[in-house]
Structure formats: structure tokens, C-alpha cells
Write a protein that holds these residues in place. Sequence first.
Motif, PDB file in Angstrom:
ATOM      1  N   SER A  57     -27.580 -22.711   7.643  1.00  0.00           N
ATOM      2  CA  SER A  57     -28.059 -22.997   8.990  1.00  0.00           C
ATOM      3  C   SER A  57     -27.368 -24.245   9.513  1.00  0.00           C
ATOM      4  O   SER A  57     -26.730 -24.983   8.766  1.00  0.00           O
ATOM      5  CB  SER A  57     -29.588 -23.200   8.999  1.00  0.00           C
ATOM      6  OG  SER A  57     -29.936 -24.337   8.224  1.00  0.00           O
ATOM      7  N   CYS A  58     -27.491 -24.464  10.821  1.00  0.00           N
ATOM      8  CA  CYS A  58     -26.967 -25.684  11.437  1.00  0.00           C
ATOM      9  C   CYS A  58     -28.034 -26.231  12.374  1.00  0.00           C
ATOM     10  O   CYS A  58     -28.839 -25.480  12.943  1.00  0.00           O
ATOM     11  CB  CYS A  58     -25.668 -25.411  12.181  1.00  0.00           C
ATOM     12  SG  CYS A  58     -25.750 -24.073  13.385  1.00  0.00           S
ATOM     13  N   SER A  59     -28.060 -27.534  12.527  1.00  0.00           N
ATOM     14  CA  SER A  59     -29.116 -28.207  13.286  1.00  0.00           C
ATOM     15  C   SER A  59     -28.719 -28.383  14.740  1.00  0.00           C
ATOM     16  O   SER A  59     -27.545 -28.578  15.073  1.00  0.00           O
ATOM     17  CB  SER A  59     -29.419 -29.579  12.677  1.00  0.00           C
ATOM     18  OG  SER A  59     -29.885 -29.426  11.352  1.00  0.00           O
ATOM     19  N   LEU A  60     -29.726 -28.326  15.611  1.00  0.00           N
ATOM     20  CA  LEU A  60     -29.539 -28.538  17.040  1.00  0.00           C
ATOM     21  C   LEU A  60     -30.326 -29.770  17.447  1.00  0.00           C
ATOM     22  O   LEU A  60     -31.539 -29.845  17.227  1.00  0.00           O
ATOM     23  CB  LEU A  60     -30.017 -27.319  17.824  1.00  0.00           C
ATOM     24  CG  LEU A  60     -30.036 -27.448  19.350  1.00  0.00           C
ATOM     25  CD1 LEU A  60     -28.618 -27.636  19.882  1.00  0.00           C
ATOM     26  CD2 LEU A  60     -30.680 -26.231  19.998  1.00  0.00           C
ATOM     27  N   SER A  63     -30.829 -34.510  23.663  1.00  0.00           N
ATOM     28  CA  SER A  63     -30.005 -35.567  24.242  1.00  0.00           C
ATOM     29  C   SER A  63     -30.265 -36.925  23.607  1.00  0.00           C
ATOM     30  O   SER A  63     -29.410 -37.811  23.649  1.00  0.00           O
ATOM     31  CB  SER A  63     -30.247 -35.654  25.751  1.00  0.00           C
ATOM     32  OG  SER A  63     -31.623 -35.888  26.013  1.00  0.00           O
ATOM     33  N   LYS A  64     -31.431 -37.097  22.985  1.00  0.00           N
ATOM     34  CA  LYS A  64     -31.759 -38.369  22.341  1.00  0.00           C
ATOM     35  C   LYS A  64     -31.398 -38.400  20.865  1.00  0.00           C
ATOM     36  O   LYS A  64     -31.634 -39.391  20.184  1.00  0.00           O
ATOM     37  CB  LYS A  64     -33.258 -38.647  22.501  1.00  0.00           C
ATOM     38  CG  LYS A  64     -33.694 -38.785  23.953  1.00  0.00           C
ATOM     39  CD  LYS A  64     -35.188 -39.057  24.043  1.00  0.00           C
ATOM     40  CE  LYS A  64     -35.626 -39.181  25.505  1.00  0.00           C
ATOM     41  NZ  LYS A  64     -37.098 -39.403  25.619  1.00  0.00           N
ATOM     42  N   GLY A  65     -30.850 -37.313  20.367  1.00  0.00           N
ATOM     43  CA  GLY A  65     -30.447 -37.269  18.967  1.00  0.00           C
ATOM     44  C   GLY A  65     -31.502 -36.719  18.033  1.00  0.00           C
ATOM     45  O   GLY A  65     -31.249 -36.596  16.829  1.00  0.00           O
ATOM     46  N   SER A  66     -32.678 -36.373  18.544  1.00  0.00           N
ATOM     47  CA  SER A  66     -33.732 -35.818  17.704  1.00  0.00           C
ATOM     48  C   SER A  66     -33.454 -34.350  17.416  1.00  0.00           C
ATOM     49  O   SER A  66     -32.964 -33.618  18.291  1.00  0.00           O
ATOM     50  CB  SER A  66     -35.098 -35.951  18.396  1.00  0.00           C
ATOM     51  OG  SER A  66     -35.362 -37.308  18.702  1.00  0.00           O
ATOM     52  N   ILE A  67     -33.785 -33.908  16.216  1.00  0.00           N
ATOM     53  CA  ILE A  67     -33.553 -32.527  15.817  1.00  0.00           C
ATOM     54  C   ILE A  67     -34.586 -31.621  16.485  1.00  0.00           C
ATOM     55  O   ILE A  67     -35.792 -31.801  16.317  1.00  0.00           O
ATOM     56  CB  ILE A  67     -33.611 -32.368  14.283  1.00  0.00           C
ATOM     57  CG1 ILE A  67     -32.545 -33.251  13.629  1.00  0.00           C
ATOM     58  CG2 ILE A  67     -33.404 -30.911  13.895  1.00  0.00           C
ATOM     59  CD1 ILE A  67     -31.127 -32.913  14.028  1.00  0.00           C
ATOM     60  N   VAL A  68     -34.121 -30.661  17.248  1.00  0.00           N
ATOM     61  CA  VAL A  68     -35.010 -29.704  17.906  1.00  0.00           C
ATOM     62  C   VAL A  68     -35.392 -28.598  16.935  1.00  0.00           C
ATOM     63  O   VAL A  68     -36.569 -28.272  16.759  1.00  0.00           O
ATOM     64  CB  VAL A  68     -34.314 -29.101  19.149  1.00  0.00           C
ATOM     65  CG1 VAL A  68     -35.186 -28.008  19.761  1.00  0.00           C
ATOM     66  CG2 VAL A  68     -34.020 -30.182  20.162  1.00  0.00           C
TER      67      VAL A  68
END
Length: 801
Positions: A57-60, A63-68
Motif C-alpha cells: 500500500s501507499c499513504s495519502l 495539505s498539512k502532512g497528516s496521513i488521510v
Amino acid sequence: VFTKSNYCVPICQNEMHFGADPSPVPFLLHQAWLEHHSRSLGLFIDGKFVCPADGRSCSLADSKGSIVCSTACAEEADISQCASSAVNGFKSWSSLSCNQRAKVLLRLVSVLGQHGQCFSELCELCEASCSTAALVRLLQFYSSWAQLRDTLLTDWTPLGVVAVVTSKDCSLYSLLLKVLPALAMGNSVVVVPGQSTAPPVLLLAQLFTGAGLPAGALNVLTGSDITLGVKVSQNHSISYVNYSGNKEDGVMLCKATAGMGVPVSVSPCIGAICPFIIFESADINSAVDEVMEAAFRKKKEVFWVLCVQESVVDSVVAHLRLRMAKMKCVTLHSEADRERLDAAVQEAQQLGATLVQSCADPTSGAQYPSTVLCGVAPSSPCVVNPCPGPLLPLMTFRSNTEAVTLGNHSPHGQAASIWTEDLTLALETARSLSVGSVWVNSHSISDPCLPVCGHKDSGTCTDGGQEGLYQFLRPSSSSPPLPRSSPVSMDYTQFGTEASPPIIPDESDPARYVSPQSHLQFVAGKACKSVSGCSVAVQSPGGGGGVLAYCPDGGRKDVRNAVEAAIKVQPGWMKKSPSARAQSLYSLAKGLESKRRDIAAAINTQTGLSMDEAEKEVELSITRLSVWAAYCDKVQGGSLPMPNSGSALSIPEALGVMGVVLPDKNPLLSMVTVLGATIATGNAVIMVPSQKYPLPALAFIKVLQSSDLSAGLVNVITGSRDQLTVALANHSVIKAIWYWGSAEGCQYLQYTCTSPLKTLRLCKDQEGKDGELNWTQCHPSFLEEMWRSAVQWKSVWIPTA
């Protein structure tokens, strides 16, 4: 929410049951939806979420850098499973009636109304902007076309499994503008979204299935980059690939699928350079307000270049200073973007540009003030290769003609915005700009009723409107598409270099060129030898009867001369009225009739057909030219309803200069059919006759010589098919190539015609049958498909107060 068939597991203490009636579905929130998936989204295959084969998997991040959330990365096993599901989904979905498919799409409007907030919040969180209202409008528009497919598009059938691939920076709206019409026409769709649009697309796929879409009709595969789109496109179950995003990924996709036997359409909608033209007759206040919104928005897909008439440039700059006075710095994606902006601004200043900035330039950090570079030249690097960020180049012009020249300076042809209170000036400028969308006193308006078509290097397909439906259909009268194939191992640099040795004229033996006869090709309105002065032998039928004649061995320089002549004459031919073009085609048909015996004899001698069969082909050719003459003023664009007040025009335009490599089958009839399609729509054409049977085409040159067609509009060059294909493919002015030939030739064109992009129509020989195309048929959909392949569309928006 986990959807499987028509069942959903509970969420937030509620249970949902998706069936024929979506009314029991409760209200959802995006946070609850993400938490139910533990913020780890799987692939959507066969109507349900599945885990990938290897669990990658890859992380998304927001805009603030927090992982959705994280999205799964599909592998080969997942692609195979998805393709099998899509084939079954196509059978189920296409077997439904038009009314049933329309009801499913309309039901989605109701479902979306209940889950609109969840969808909107998820789009905002992922920075994949697409309003619920825009999606509802898309669903309503394409549900009506699903209803009317068998009424207004009776002679067309769906393609099968369509792959919609987008890059990471493509908007969700652009993706849905391709997915929904493909579904409405009865295709199944495999979506390969960019990383930021993946969560909203997965949510929509789940809601679509819950609204009654058969399992497998819509599948979603996610990954980390464009390589997944390449792997999906290479699967033999895929019938058509439609790409939208940045050009680099689109070029990679085209080259990777070259020789696979799958058509690929590309819409490079990211990073295009678009002119924002302000005339002295414009409302300066409104124009500056809109240029501020267009140029300095947080996220933009295109780069705007401001073009201002000299008489009002001081007023425009003063208004810009006033609007920018209170603007804060814009946050960039990275400090590397800031460094690029600094370098671009310094270089522009060294070349004489002056700055207008909203505030002081921060000394560090990934921020930059909104900046206008006044007085830049069209060749300035900040115009030719703009940097991402709040940077707006400003150029000036004196006359209307100069404004059009500036607007057409870019290799892109996506859109333009024109500001003037003079409607005549606005329409004249709109027709002269080589772009797909023109907004008058507005910008960035979109609605599915009007076609979106990139000109020049901005795309090879049309989305939106009725015109955008045909890319997902094929004529019912045509033969089934050829089976998918594997690429041929070939050296692209060597293709076309190995040709049969030319015959160099020997003046000491003139009898050799008196009998058999030496023919001439047709370039720039004149019958002439090739630039090389060489000839090639034309063999008699079966090759056992000796040499019939000698024809010129054309090459790159002959193509160059033909293109130069075509460039000069094509704009004037395109501006002629449709009725004037029709009269020229009727005249050409009359000229062919006057020489029917000579041309029938050439067909008989060259192909071995009987005189009766040869005369029948000539008669069909005369009729075909007359049909195209009648077509000239019958199929046109028109005015379409705007979503708000105002008017909108849909205008078909010629592609420009086209190259055509003709088949061996029906050498005369195929030639006049393609010739009629190209010039009836306003194009100029360079034709390469059949290498095996060139004599009928060379005999037709006498008809062209006696016609009233402008010199250079039609050019006929004989010689090696492969050599001339290479010459056509590598000429930057040629906008489209229609090719009938070898598998190697098709693969070469798909691989090569990517920079600049060319519209390709490829038909591979199959045991000498030219892809089973029956040239003798005259079915309406057969001709309409050719007509639509020879035009590009322009939308002109004229809003009112």
C-alpha cells in the motif's frame, strides 16, 4: 462500509441495504467511512472491496502532512482478476435495456443526495475537487444519453472493457467526464485513478454498485504511479484506453502500449499554457477580478499567460496592484518550487521584466508572494516553461491579429479566455485561436453538454457533449475489432530504412522509360518526379508478367515540400463556405466520371480485376465523392443550452494537414473515400498510395490536375510505404495520420507520434485483408466515423448577466 452484491455491513449502529430502491441508505460521514476501513482502502473488484495479492500500500497525506489513509497497490494477479470481472460486468451491463441503464444512473443522483456531504468532505480532505452539484449534473446528462442511445445512436455499439487512467495531478471531474459516458454507452470500466482521487473514486464505485450497477461493470485499481495504468492497458481484455493527466505519463503510456492492438486516447489536461486576452474594449474591473482568481488560485491545472492591449496596459497593471495589495503569500508544495520560482523571476528581470508583487518576499520557507511579471517576451522561459506557483507573465499586443498570434504561440491548445464588450471581435478571435475551449468574458466554465477537445499538443480525444460519446462506441456496420496482439520486437530507429533499391534513371537508355511508362507524383498542384530523381518498378499482378511501369520513389524531402504547400493553402480552404467545398467535390466527381475508362483500365491492368469489376469500382468512387460533397454542409455544430444564462457554441474545425497511408484493397475507392472525408471537413492531405497497386492513384492525378482544388490541398507521393510513414510521423506540422499497413508500421506510429501528439487512425493488415474493412459499403455510421475522425471540436462560451 463494505459492499458485497446488494448487502452492506453496519456502520455507526445503522444497517444499510442497497437494492433496487436506495431510500433505506442512511446518511454517511467520511470519517466513519474511512474508520470502517481502518483508513486502509482496498481495491474495488467485482462489486466489493478486496485486499491486494501482496498487501502493498501507499499513504495519502493531506495539505498539512497528516496521513488521510492508505490505498492498496494492485499487482498482476489483481489486474487479471479485475479484467475477468470487467468482461463479465460488460456482458451483464450491456445486456440491459437503455431504459434500465438510465434508471441506474438516475438512481445514483438519489444516492448521492443522501451521501453528498460524505463525498464532498472526502474530496476536500484528499484535495480532489469535484462538487456534488457538478457530479449530479454529469449523472443527469449521461443518464439521458443512456436512455437515448438506441434511439439517436442506433448504428453504434459499445466497445467492451474501457480503461480510464489518470495521473496523480488530474482532477476528479476530468476522470468522471470519461467514466460516466463510457458507462452510459454500455461499456464496463476499469478505473486507474491518481493517488489523490482514489478515495473518492472508491466511495463512488461502492455507491454505484449499491444503486444497481452490476458487479464488474465498474472496477477500481489503485497504485503508486502510472506503471499500474500501463500494466492494465496491456491486458488483452481491454478494448480501449483513455488517459487524462500530465503529458509525461501519457507519453509513457502510449509508448508502453505500442503494438498491443489497443487504441489509446490522451488528454494532457495538466500544465497547459493558456492565454488570458484583455482587449481595450473590455470591462477592466471584471477582467482583473477574474484573472486574479484564475492565476492565483491555490490549485490550478493550467498556467495562464496574460495578454493585454497596449492602450489599456497601464490601467490593467494599476488594477492588479490594487487587488494584490492585501494578498498573503501562497504556500507551495516544497522549497524546491520556491527555488525554481526565484530563478525564473531573476531571469525574467534580467531580460527586462518588471515585478508586481502582493507582499514582501519571505527569505525562507515554502511560500511565495503572488507575482506578475510585466513586459515579458513570448520566448521568455517563464512563458515557454512556467514554474508551478503564483506567477503570472504579462505580455502586450497592439492589434487583434497580434493578439491571436500571441494566443497561438504556445504548443498547447487547451483553452483561452477573451475579454471584450465587442461581440464581433470576440467571435472573430475565438474562431482564430487554435484552442478547444474559448470563454468570452469568463473563464473555466464547464458543463457536460459541450465538447472538451484539446487542439495541437493538448489531446487526441473529445470529452463531453454528444461528440464525446463516439470514442466509447464503434459503428455496428464495421467488422469486429481485430484480436489483441503482442508488440513486435523492433528497432524504431531502423524502421523504414530498408527499402527496395530504387531504379536510377539512365538517360542513355530512354527506351527503358518509354515502355514501360514512367509516371509522376503530385505535389503542390504539379505532377513531378521525386526529389531524389529515382524510380521504383511496379510489377504486374502476381509478379510473373514483368514490369508494368515505373513510379517515383518519394522520400522525406517530397513530404517536406508537400507539407509546405499544404500549410499555405489549408487555412484558406478551411475558411471557404461548406457549399463552396461541396461544389469542388462535385466537380472532382465529374472529372473522375470523364476519365472513367482510363482509370478503370489502370485498375484492370494493375490488380487483375475484370473490366466490369474495375468499372464498378470507378462508379462507386464517383458516388462516394458525391456523397462527401453532400456531407459538407449537412453535419455541423450548433448552439447548446448553457447551465446559466447566455449562449454556448459547438463548432467542428479541421485538424489541419493530414497524412494518409492507403491500403492495397480497392486502391481507387479507398483513396477517394479518404480524400473526400479529409477535404470535405477543411483539411489538406498528403496521400501515400498502395505500394503494391499505385497505378490507379497515379491515374487519378489527371483528375486532380483538371479540378479547381487549390494547389497543395491534395498531394500524392509514391514510394516505399515504410519510408514515407517515417517521414509523415516525424513531421511536426502534420496533425493526424491514417494508416493501413503492417503491424510494425502501426507500432512505430503509436510509439513515435507522441511529441507532438498526433491523432492516429490505424488499421493493421490481416493476411492482406486490410483489417476486413469493406470499402464498398456506404453505411451512414461508416461515413460518420470517418467524418468525426477528421475534425476537432471547439466550444465557445458567451455568458450574459
